[in-house]
Scaffold this active site. Structure first.
Site, short mmCIF file in Angstrom:
data_model
loop_
_atom_site.label_atom_id
_atom_site.label_comp_id
_atom_site.label_asym_id
_atom_site.label_seq_id
_atom_site.Cartn_x
_atom_site.Cartn_y
_atom_site.Cartn_z
N ASP A 229 -12.47 -4.93 11.06
CA ASP A 229 -11.34 -5.73 11.05
C ASP A 229 -11.63 -7.17 10.90
OD1 ASP A 229 -8.82 -7.04 11.64
OD2 ASP A 229 -8.54 -6.22 13.51
N ASN B 95 -9.68 -9.79 10.36
CA ASN B 95 -8.81 -10.75 10.88
C ASN B 95 -8.03 -10.16 12.09
OD1 ASN B 95 -6.96 -8.70 10.09
ND2 ASN B 95 -5.84 -9.88 8.69
N ASP C 160 -6.16 -7.95 13.28
CA ASP C 160 -4.84 -7.50 13.57
C ASP C 160 -4.91 -6.22 13.99
OD1 ASP C 160 -5.84 -6.19 11.25
OD2 ASP C 160 -4.09 -6.91 9.90
N ASP D 257 -9.90 -3.97 6.94
CA ASP D 257 -9.52 -4.69 5.88
C ASP D 257 -10.79 -4.89 4.77
OD1 ASP D 257 -10.67 -6.89 6.83
OD2 ASP D 257 -9.26 -7.32 8.21
N ASP E 240 -9.89 5.41 -4.70
CA ASP E 240 -9.31 6.75 -4.31
C ASP E 240 -8.01 6.75 -5.11
OD1 ASP E 240 -8.47 9.23 -3.21
OD2 ASP E 240 -9.47 8.86 -1.38
N ASP F 148 -7.27 12.09 -5.81
CA ASP F 148 -6.86 12.95 -4.90
C ASP F 148 -5.78 13.93 -5.25
OD1 ASP F 148 -6.11 12.71 -1.78
OD2 ASP F 148 -3.95 12.76 -2.63
N GLU G 3 -10.48 16.02 -6.23
CA GLU G 3 -10.41 16.97 -4.60
C GLU G 3 -9.72 18.09 -5.24
OE1 GLU G 3 -8.43 16.59 -0.58
OE2 GLU G 3 -7.40 16.08 -2.28
N HIS H 223 -12.61 12.00 5.62
CA HIS H 223 -11.62 11.39 6.49
C HIS H 223 -10.63 12.48 7.01
CE1 HIS H 223 -10.10 11.54 2.38
NE2 HIS H 223 -8.87 11.42 2.83
N ASP H 224 -10.67 13.85 6.47
CA ASP H 224 -9.78 14.94 6.65
C ASP H 224 -10.32 15.90 7.68
OD1 ASP H 224 -7.90 13.80 4.98
OD2 ASP H 224 -8.53 14.97 3.34
C1 NOJ Z 1 -6.03 14.77 0.36
C2 NOJ Z 1 -6.25 13.60 1.21
O1 NOJ Z 1 -8.04 13.54 1.54
C3 NOJ Z 1 -5.69 13.55 2.66
O2 NOJ Z 1 -6.04 12.52 3.45
C4 NOJ Z 1 -4.08 13.29 2.13
O3 NOJ Z 1 -3.41 13.45 3.35
C5 NOJ Z 1 -3.78 14.32 1.09
N1 NOJ Z 1 -4.61 14.44 -0.05
C6 NOJ Z 1 -2.55 13.94 0.34
O4 NOJ Z 1 -2.87 12.64 -0.23
#
Ligand code: NOJ
Length: 546
Positions: free
Chosen positions: A24, A26, A28, A32, A101, A197, A252, A325-326
């Site tokens: 971050d 700035n 907040d 970013d 992405d 995605d 993906e 990130h999932d």
């Molecule tokens: C896959 C992404 O990796 C995930 O983070 C997202 O919630 C879903 N697609 C919907 O876009």
């Protein structure tokens, strides 16, 4: 004009950045784009040379940018379009590449197309989405029906993910052109490609008949995943856009895509992310299970890597990763938190020497682990966690145990830079709580200690680059595939051989290595006749052919 494709990505080491949680600049409370620019030195020092940036578009943040409100503007929390141009230039100046992405299966319900669609059934935008008079029993990925009623129109609209993320109707050629224009815009701006995605879901079973899997609401992915029309759309996308740029495209395709489908996908895009190797400890959907029931099945995990290698090597490229990130943090998933240093290094080494384009997920190089918050609300920045709780099926303790194990928040908690407040991520109040362990696990400490996880990753990356031909083009042989603790593999190319031996258990394991191998790297002291808890050794030898 078609552009020459150079396969530059075969020499790349990828790094995924979740921009809201990276740095971050700035104060907040959100990361970013300027924050990423500030940290490019850290990344190039690590040796990575390809950045994948999760969505940067204007968004109401129901799903942190995967719900796009405007494809053509950067979300103001992250900066502005100039910051993006500066980021692209700065990345290139460092000799790195950058992919964005691109979210093309759905938009946010705040997107002007959807707002227009809701105003008027006769508007062209109505057909940019999927509307029906009646719902069916299909469930989406975020634990709710794929149908939500719009009282404006008296119709139901389709969403594979959250109800605030309506799916786009890819059977509409005009909609497809809109998406191609978006892709062209970013390629012209200088990005080097895209992570696409959720592309497995672009086409649906348009009979919309109930799933026979259950009478109740049920997740039946055959209804909206990997259907044959997806390939027609991607073919067109390639011809109209990808063929005209020297760009990398990674789709993906999730957990349902087979290796055969990967070969089909890669006729049109460079490679696909599948989730096969991400959940080999039974954690996926393990809400009712105790922690003792969660155990890595190494035999299966090895077999999955082998299966993908056999299917793709010499036929198509593929990405490699432990988490994104999932997913949960890999040290918590396949390592041992009591053996953080050893297991983080071991996991890094195992991945970095396999066939494919590796992606390190931010913080993996520091040994960041799952968060252990004790309030359910601390997980609520993730829409899938909110929906799970909303369903009201489980008690608080069950939910907490599950979220600590599987929540997407573990990967999204702020990057741990130093021992200052909020781990140096922000001087403001972070939008997601920092993991409590930041005093011990952070970048500053990692950079200052010679034997740190970061420095081990850095060395592995150097070795990988020095041996890229062997790693990328070499064969892959599993040794003792049924060993439940050791992941041992050999790679061979021309007259060179690489041997990786990794211990996925806390037990001490005897190993036998021929004397003609020399050690390239290890996470343990000199003795290489035994592998300690989560130990790893990598050897190389020259093969003398007579
Ligand atoms: C896959 C992404 O990796 C995930 O983070 C997202 O919630 C879903 N697609 C919907 O876009």
């Amino acid at each position: 004009m078609k552009k020459m494709k150079t396969k530059w990505f075969r020499e790349a080491i990828g790094y995924e950045i979740y921009p809201y949680s990276f740095f971050d600049s700035n104060n907040d409370g959100f990361g970013d784009l300027k924050g990423i620019i500030e940290k490019l030195g850290y990344l190039s020092e690590l040796g990575v040379n390809l950045l994948w940036i999760c969505p940067i578009y204007k968004s109401p943040l129901d799903d942190y940018g995967y719900d796009v409100e405007d494809y053509y503007s950067v979300n103001e929390i992250l900066g502005d379009n100039n910051d993006l141009v500066n980021l692209i230039d700065s990345v290139h100046q460092k000799g790195m590449k950058i992919i964005l992405d691109l979210v093309i299966n759905h938009v946010s319900c705040e997107h002007k197309w959807f707002k227009e669609a809701l105003k008027d059934k006769n508007s062209k935008y109505h057909d940019y989405f999927i509307f029906r008079d009646k719902p069916n029993n299909w469930m989406g990925f975020f634990s709710e029906s794929v149908w939500t009623y719009s009282k404006e129109l008296g119709e139901y609209y389709f969403h594979t993910f959250s109800e605030r993320m309506p799916d786009l109707n890819w059977s509409n050629p005009q909609l497809r052109q809109e998406i191609y224009d978006v892709a062209k815009y970013y390629l012209e701006l200088g990005v080097d490609g895209f992570r696409l995605d959720a592309i497995a879901h672009l086409a649906k079973d348009t009979s919309f008949l109930d799933s026979k899997l259950s009478k109740d609401l049920v997740l039946d992915t055959t209804k909206f995943s990997n259907r044959k029309e997806v390939f027609d759309y991607l073919k067109e996308f390639k011809e109209e856009v990808f063929d005209h740029y020297d760009c990398l495209t990674i789709g993906e395709v999730g957990g349902e895509a087979s290796t055969e489908m990967a070969l089909e996908y890669t006729k049109y895009i460079d490679m696909v992310f599948n989730f096969d190797t991400c959940w080999e400890n039974g954690a996926y959907g393990s809400i009712g299970k105790s922690d003792e029931e969660i155990k890595t099945n190494l035999v299966n995990l090895k077999a999955l890597f082998k299966k993908w290698f056999d299917a793709c090597h010499h036929k198509c490229d593929m990405p490699l990763y432990w988490l994104n990130h999932d997913h949960p943090r890999v040290v918590s998933q396949y390592g041992g938190i009591e053996y953080r240093e050893e297991s983080a290094k071991m996991l890094g080494a195992v991945l970095l020497f396999m066939y494919g384009l590796p992606f390190i997920y931010q913080g993996e190089e520091l040994g960041m682990s799952n968060v252990t918050y004790d309030r359910i609300e601390d997980f609520f920045e993730d829409v899938s966690a909110r929906n799970l709780v909303k369903n009201g099926e489980y008690d608080e303790q069950t939910l907490l145990r599950f979220l600590r194990r599987c929540s997407r928040i573990s990967a999204r908690s702020p990057m741990q830079w130093n021992t200052k407040s909020h781990a140096g991520f922000s001087k403001g109040h972070p939008y997601i709580k920092v993991n409590d362990n930041y005093l011990m696990v952070n970048a500053e400490a990692n950079l200052s200690e010679r034997d740190s996880i970061y420095n081990f990753y850095k060395r592995c990356i150097e070795i990988r680059k020095e041996n890229n031909e062997l790693v990328y083009y070499g064969s892959f042989e599993l040794i003792d595939p049924n060993d439940e603790d050791l992941f041992t593999y050999k790679k061979q190319y021309k007259d060179e051989e690489l041997l990786v031996i990794a211990n996925f258990s806390p037990k001490l394991k005897e190993i036998k290595v021929d004397s003609d191998y020399s050690l390239l790297i290890s996470n343990q002291e000199e003795d290489i006749t035994k592998l300690g808890s989560f130990g790893v050794c990598i050897f190389k030898k020259h093969i003398h052919k007579c």
